[in-house]
Design a protein around this motif. Structure first.
Motif, PDB file in Angstrom:
ATOM      1  N   CYS A 257       0.836  -1.198   0.000  1.00 50.36           N
ATOM      2  CA  CYS A 257       0.000   0.000   0.000  1.00 50.36           C
ATOM      3  C   CYS A 257       0.871   1.248   0.000  1.00 50.36           C
ATOM      4  CB  CYS A 257      -0.904  -0.005   1.237  1.00 50.36           C
ATOM      5  SG  CYS A 257      -2.086   1.352   1.304  1.00 50.36           S
TER       6      CYS A 257
ATOM      7  N   CYS B 153      -3.372   4.008  -3.325  1.00 46.12           N
ATOM      8  CA  CYS B 153      -4.370   4.146  -2.251  1.00 46.12           C
ATOM      9  C   CYS B 153      -4.492   5.615  -1.875  1.00 46.12           C
ATOM     10  CB  CYS B 153      -3.947   3.304  -1.044  1.00 46.12           C
ATOM     11  SG  CYS B 153      -5.116   3.327   0.338  1.00 46.12           S
TER      12      CYS B 153
ATOM     13  N   CYS C 210      -9.587   5.356  -0.143  1.00 50.70           N
ATOM     14  CA  CYS C 210      -8.638   4.393   0.396  1.00 50.70           C
ATOM     15  C   CYS C 210      -7.635   5.092   1.305  1.00 50.70           C
ATOM     16  CB  CYS C 210      -7.903   3.700  -0.770  1.00 50.70           C
ATOM     17  SG  CYS C 210      -6.673   2.481  -0.269  1.00 50.70           S
TER      18      CYS C 210
ATOM     19  N   THR D  92      -8.681   1.774   5.487  1.00 51.63           N
ATOM     20  CA  THR D  92      -9.575   0.909   4.733  1.00 51.63           C
ATOM     21  C   THR D  92      -9.001  -0.499   4.688  1.00 51.63           C
ATOM     22  OG1 THR D  92      -8.501   1.513   2.653  1.00 51.63           O
ATOM     23  CG2 THR D  92     -10.446   2.790   3.304  1.00 51.63           C
TER      24      THR D  92
ATOM     25  N   ASP E 176      -8.439  -2.273   1.884  1.00 51.74           N
ATOM     26  CA  ASP E 176      -7.933  -2.625   0.556  1.00 51.74           C
ATOM     27  C   ASP E 176      -6.618  -3.385   0.631  1.00 51.74           C
ATOM     28  OD1 ASP E 176      -9.640  -0.890  -1.589  1.00 51.74           O
ATOM     29  OD2 ASP E 176      -9.508   0.142   0.327  1.00 51.74           O
TER      30      ASP E 176
ATOM     31  N   SER F 281     -14.883  -4.185  -4.507  1.00 57.62           N
ATOM     32  CA  SER F 281     -14.162  -3.105  -3.824  1.00 57.62           C
ATOM     33  C   SER F 281     -14.421  -3.160  -2.333  1.00 57.62           C
ATOM     34  CB  SER F 281     -14.600  -1.743  -4.370  1.00 57.62           C
ATOM     35  OG  SER F 281     -14.016  -0.707  -3.621  1.00 57.62           O
TER      36      SER F 281
ATOM     37  N   SER G 288     -13.255  -0.605  -0.503  1.00 57.54           N
ATOM     38  CA  SER G 288     -12.989   0.779  -0.104  1.00 57.54           C
ATOM     39  C   SER G 288     -14.104   1.353   0.752  1.00 57.54           C
ATOM     40  CB  SER G 288     -12.789   1.653  -1.344  1.00 57.54           C
ATOM     41  OG  SER G 288     -13.966   1.653  -2.143  1.00 57.54           O
TER      42      SER G 288
END
Length: 480
Positions: free
Chosen positions: A34, A39, A44, A225, A227, A251, A253
């Motif tokens: 990440c 992101c 995100c 988040t 993700d 997703s 998110s």
């Protein structure tokens, strides 16, 4: 061949109920790291200690959230009214706020009327469970009767309680954005799929332990988040890939995690909660918590203030305080005195050496998330552009008569609908009788039944007469 069939059967049976974690995903497949390029807010945020959009420290508000979990009863109202006294105000002039994750007992003790009063006073109402018991650990010692939450049962329970709150407190479902697992049960993650499916905005059940805090040089984690994998030990955190079952268009998110942090005072009594609960130690490590016999308002205030400073003097990560509503049943006066003392120190014009009043805000988790998604400097917040309270009449002493009248009116309306449907059926029946239509239909139906019975009797009689049977045989012979 038999081994292959057994293996396939095991996989088909086991996979739908398995709760994958981020750590397992890291071991089995390569996950992209990440960063700012993959992101970005508001959709995100990475799991780290960095302030959103690298907002300058002096421009970042110190956000505090009092979060209450469990069964809200009428006996709790007197304590909560003292803690959330509208005289305690944020720097923008609005009274302080809190978040309540409402659960149910099944016997009607939850005071949904007071939940509506809290909501009317700018507090957030979140969702817990229709039965306030650990979903993944046998907290109640039920033995063989304990049923751990799976994906389907998690969906059923969470949706049921969301409907309970919406219908009984008259709060639109769109405002029910947050969820917290009962007793912060850390032994499963089936609820995340339900949160994603039913449009929840965040979960606030994960607890960051002392080792992870130490690994981040004493800095606290900001909400993030799902993700990407969490940047701390989170055995219950699923990843986007594990939760979406490999769907490319899925997703995560929309679902955030608001992590809680272990508390301690003078580097002693590390504890995941302010007061040690009586739940099994295999759920949360609480053996080093402050013994209950040592609890008093002074030491609880020290806990609150000292851990607040750890957030405030480092990276200003939101300070989220977990409060079980059941604590008020045993420590009501002591706990209330400590919370009131803490709130008073943090919001007073003369902060008594604690903090400067201009940047400390007591907010609901939903309001904190609004700021994280769209960060604004303190001068913008002070102008009431964000976290506004215009048009809100703050009165925790208002009676619930109006709410009760609405609920009674709704029940009367449903009863009237049922009576109306019955009356319509009776009217249609009467009309048909008057026109002779229904009478004719009934007569034809009865005639058909009688005629069928008579035909069967006649056939049976013929079969029992030997002469007719012999005639039939003769006729058959002649025909041949």
């Amino acid at each position: 061949m038999k081994n292959l069939i057994f293996l396939l059967s095991f996989v088909l049976f086991y996979l739908p109920y398995n709760d994958f974690t981020a750590q397992e995903m890291i071991k089995t497949e390569k996950i992209e790291e990440c960063n700012f390029l993959n992101c970005r807010l508001p959709l995100c945020k990475c799991s780290d200690t960095d302030r959103p959009m690298s907002v300058h420290f002096d421009d970042t508000p110190m956000m505090v959230s009092l979060t209450f979990n469990g069964v809200l009863t009428s006996s709790h109202s007197r304590y909560i009214k003292k803690i959330l006294n509208p005289l305690y105000k944020n720097p923008n002039g609005c009274p302080i706020q809190a978040t309540f994750f409402i659960a149910e007992t099944g016997n009607g003790t939850t005071d949904y009327c007071f939940a509506q009063t809290l909501f009317n006073n700018n507090n957030e109402i979140g969702v817990s469970a229709p039965k306030y018991s650990c979903p993944y650990t046998d907290c109640d010692s039920l033995g063989q009767y304990f049923r751990k939450w799976r994906s389907d049962s998690a969906e059923e329970n969470i949706l049921k309680q969301k409907k309970n709150i919406a219908n009984k407190s008259r709060i639109n479902k769109s405002f029910l954005r947050g969820f917290r697992v009962p007793f912060l049960d850390q032994r499963g993650n089936a609820h995340f799929k339900a949160l994603k499916k039913f449009g929840f905005k965040y979960d606030s059940s994960v607890v960051v332990g002392p080792e992870d805090i130490k690994r981040h040089n004493g800095l606290r984690l900001w909400p993030h988040t799902m993700d990407f994998p969490a940047n701390y030990s989170c055995p219950t955190c699923p990843t986007k890939k594990s939760l979406c079952n490999g769907q490319s268009n899925c997703s995560m998110s929309s679902v955030w995690i608001f992590p809680l942090h272990y508390l301690n005072v003078e580097s002693k009594f590390p504890c995941p909660t302010l007061i040690r609960d009586d739940i099994a130690d295999n759920r949360l490590e609480n053996k080093n918590c402050l013994p209950k016999e040592l609890i008093n308002s002074t030491i609880l205030t020290d806990f609150l203030v000292e851990n607040f400073k750890r957030h405030y003097t480092t990276n200003k990560a939101p300070y989220i305080i977990n409060i079980e509503l059941s604590w008020f049943d045993k420590f009501g006066d002591v706990l209330t005195e400590a919370l009131v003392d803490f709130v008073s120190k943090a919001t007073t014009v003369k902060p008594d050496g604690l903090v400067q009043k201009t940047d400390v805000y007591f907010l609901s988790l939903a309001r904190i998330l609004d700021w994280i998604e769209y960060p604004a400097p303190l001068n913008v917040i002070a102008s009431k552009w964000l976290w506004d309270c215009d048009g809100v009449h703050f009165d925790y002493d208002e009676e619930c008569d109006s709410i009760k009248k609405v609920m009674e009116a709704a029940e009367e309306l449903e009863e009237a609908k049922r009576r109306n449907q019955t009356a319509r059926l009776e009217l249609h029946t009467e009309t048909l009788f008057k026109n002779g239509i229904l009478s004719t239909v009934i007569a034809v139906f009865l005639f058909s039944i009688v005629n069928t019975i008579e035909n069967r009797k006649t056939a049976a009689t013929v079969d029992n007469i030997p002469f007719l049977n012999s005639v039939s045989v003769c006729n058959s012979s002649l025909a041949v």
